[in-house]
Motif scaffolding. Structure first.
Motif, PDB file in Angstrom:
ATOM      1  N   PHE A 187       0.788  -1.234   0.000  1.00 26.02           N
ATOM      2  CA  PHE A 187       0.000   0.000   0.000  1.00 26.02           C
ATOM      3  C   PHE A 187       0.823   1.288   0.000  1.00 26.02           C
ATOM      4  O   PHE A 187       0.252   2.376   0.052  1.00 26.02           O
ATOM      5  N   LYS A 188       2.146   1.211  -0.067  1.00 27.89           N
ATOM      6  CA  LYS A 188       2.973   2.404   0.112  1.00 27.89           C
ATOM      7  C   LYS A 188       2.708   3.502  -0.917  1.00 27.89           C
ATOM      8  O   LYS A 188       2.967   4.673  -0.653  1.00 27.89           O
ATOM      9  N   ASP A 189       2.170   3.147  -2.082  1.00 27.05           N
ATOM     10  CA  ASP A 189       1.904   4.162  -3.109  1.00 27.05           C
ATOM     11  C   ASP A 189       0.640   4.968  -2.819  1.00 27.05           C
ATOM     12  O   ASP A 189       0.459   6.063  -3.371  1.00 27.05           O
ATOM     13  N   ASN A 190      -0.222   4.446  -1.961  1.00 25.81           N
ATOM     14  CA  ASN A 190      -1.506   5.111  -1.717  1.00 25.81           C
ATOM     15  C   ASN A 190      -1.783   5.429  -0.252  1.00 25.81           C
ATOM     16  O   ASN A 190      -2.719   6.176   0.053  1.00 25.81           O
ATOM     17  N   VAL A 191      -1.005   4.861   0.645  1.00 23.04           N
ATOM     18  CA  VAL A 191      -1.232   5.035   2.080  1.00 23.04           C
ATOM     19  C   VAL A 191       0.020   5.606   2.732  1.00 23.04           C
ATOM     20  O   VAL A 191       1.140   5.213   2.396  1.00 23.04           O
ATOM     21  N   GLY A 192      -0.171   6.541   3.664  1.00 21.65           N
ATOM     22  CA  GLY A 192       0.951   7.069   4.432  1.00 21.65           C
ATOM     23  C   GLY A 192       1.269   6.142   5.590  1.00 21.65           C
ATOM     24  O   GLY A 192       0.354   5.714   6.314  1.00 21.65           O
ATOM     25  N   PHE A 193       2.537   5.806   5.764  1.00 22.59           N
ATOM     26  CA  PHE A 193       2.968   4.903   6.832  1.00 22.59           C
ATOM     27  C   PHE A 193       3.923   5.610   7.774  1.00 22.59           C
ATOM     28  O   PHE A 193       4.823   6.330   7.334  1.00 22.59           O
ATOM     29  N   ILE A 194       3.746   5.364   9.081  1.00 24.44           N
ATOM     30  CA  ILE A 194       4.717   5.837  10.060  1.00 24.44           C
ATOM     31  C   ILE A 194       4.743   4.903  11.271  1.00 24.44           C
ATOM     32  O   ILE A 194       3.696   4.489  11.775  1.00 24.44           O
ATOM     33  N   GLY A 195       5.947   4.564  11.670  1.00 22.48           N
ATOM     34  CA  GLY A 195       6.139   3.812  12.900  1.00 22.48           C
ATOM     35  C   GLY A 195       6.509   4.780  14.006  1.00 22.48           C
ATOM     36  O   GLY A 195       7.304   5.700  13.790  1.00 22.48           O
ATOM     37  N   VAL A 196       5.931   4.585  15.175  1.00 23.70           N
ATOM     38  CA  VAL A 196       6.211   5.448  16.324  1.00 23.70           C
ATOM     39  C   VAL A 196       6.709   4.576  17.470  1.00 23.70           C
ATOM     40  O   VAL A 196       5.936   3.826  18.070  1.00 23.70           O
ATOM     41  N   ALA A 197       8.001   4.655  17.749  1.00 22.04           N
ATOM     42  CA  ALA A 197       8.552   3.954  18.910  1.00 22.04           C
ATOM     43  C   ALA A 197       8.223   4.785  20.142  1.00 22.04           C
ATOM     44  O   ALA A 197       8.528   5.971  20.202  1.00 22.04           O
ATOM     45  N   THR A 198       7.590   4.158  21.111  1.00 21.87           N
ATOM     46  CA  THR A 198       7.144   4.888  22.291  1.00 21.87           C
ATOM     47  C   THR A 198       7.724   4.260  23.553  1.00 21.87           C
ATOM     48  O   THR A 198       8.526   3.314  23.483  1.00 21.87           O
ATOM     49  N   ALA A 199       7.326   4.783  24.712  1.00 20.62           N
ATOM     50  CA  ALA A 199       7.822   4.260  25.994  1.00 20.62           C
ATOM     51  C   ALA A 199       6.837   4.597  27.098  1.00 20.62           C
ATOM     52  O   ALA A 199       6.575   5.769  27.355  1.00 20.62           O
ATOM     53  N   PHE A 200       6.278   3.554  27.713  1.00 25.23           N
ATOM     54  CA  PHE A 200       5.442   3.786  28.894  1.00 25.23           C
ATOM     55  C   PHE A 200       5.916   2.923  30.063  1.00 25.23           C
ATOM     56  O   PHE A 200       5.302   2.917  31.124  1.00 25.23           O
TER      57      PHE A 200
END
Length: 205
Positions: free
Chosen positions: A49-62
């Motif tokens: 889907f990379k041509d039509n959808v925006g992707f982002i990974g968010v490394a978090t910390a709780f």
């Protein structure tokens, strides 16, 4: 419709472009399930889907802040270095100290703030507004709830904004949102890849 509050530091990998449909993958580096289930699925979705959808990974910390930090995220992206419980799982089960399926989509680390900074900002109101029917509470009820929220977060020294402002349940979490950051779907834990594929296909149709 609820808004997705994406508050990250600068991207460590790739370029995130907001599209009509977008997906965020929120994870911790010290979260075996994120690696077992999340990354392989997100890499597959990105290919499709990379041509039509925006992707982002968010490394978090709780939790486990000694492992869940930006330095360890950089090591993961550079050479697949694993830490903590994630390293223990892959070493015990596969004899591996490095992750072989390094993510290839854009990734950033969550914005980290102190409890004092959070409580003295308007962001605390965003947390209240996520609560169902909060706008219909009486002024007294709102004040009581606000006091409870402030008391809770005052005891947490390190706060990850994307995770906290969206009141996510844990990791892995997947959030689908539009170009106005309206949330179109939230999924927590181990997900069937076909469920997310079907949702993305539907939204793109």
């Amino acid at each position: 419709m609820s808004k997705f509050h994406l508050n990250t530091q600068e991207l460590l990998q790739g370029e995130f472009k907001v599209n009509k449909v977008n997906i965020a993958f929120v994870f911790q580096v010290n979260c075996p399930g994120c690696f077992i289930y999340g990354f392989p699925m997100m890499n597959d979705l990105y290919k499709s889907f990379k041509d039509n959808v925006g992707f982002i990974g968010v490394a978090t910390a709780f939790e486990d802040f000694e492992y869940n930090n930006e330095a360890n995220l950089k090591l993961l992206l550079e050479n697949g270095t694993l830490v903590g419980e994630t390293k223990k799982y892959y070493n015990t089960n596969f004899g591996l100290s490095n992750y072989l399926d390094i993510p290839n989509f854009p990734i950033a680390f969550d914005t980290i703030t102190s409890s004092e900074q959070l409580l003295n900002s308007d962001k605390i109101e965003l947390i209240c507004n996520i609560i169902p029917n909060f706008e219909n509470f009486s002024e007294n009820e709102k004040e009581i709830l606000l006091t409870k929220i402030k008391s809770y977060y005052s005891q947490i020294p390190v706060i990850a904004e994307t995770f906290t402002l969206n009141q996510l349940q844990g990791t892995p979490s997947f959030i689908i949102f539009d170009d106005n950051y309206n949330i179109l779907g939230v999924y927590f834990g181990h997900q069937n890849e076909n469920i997310l594929k079907t949702k993305l296909d539907y939204l793109l149709a």
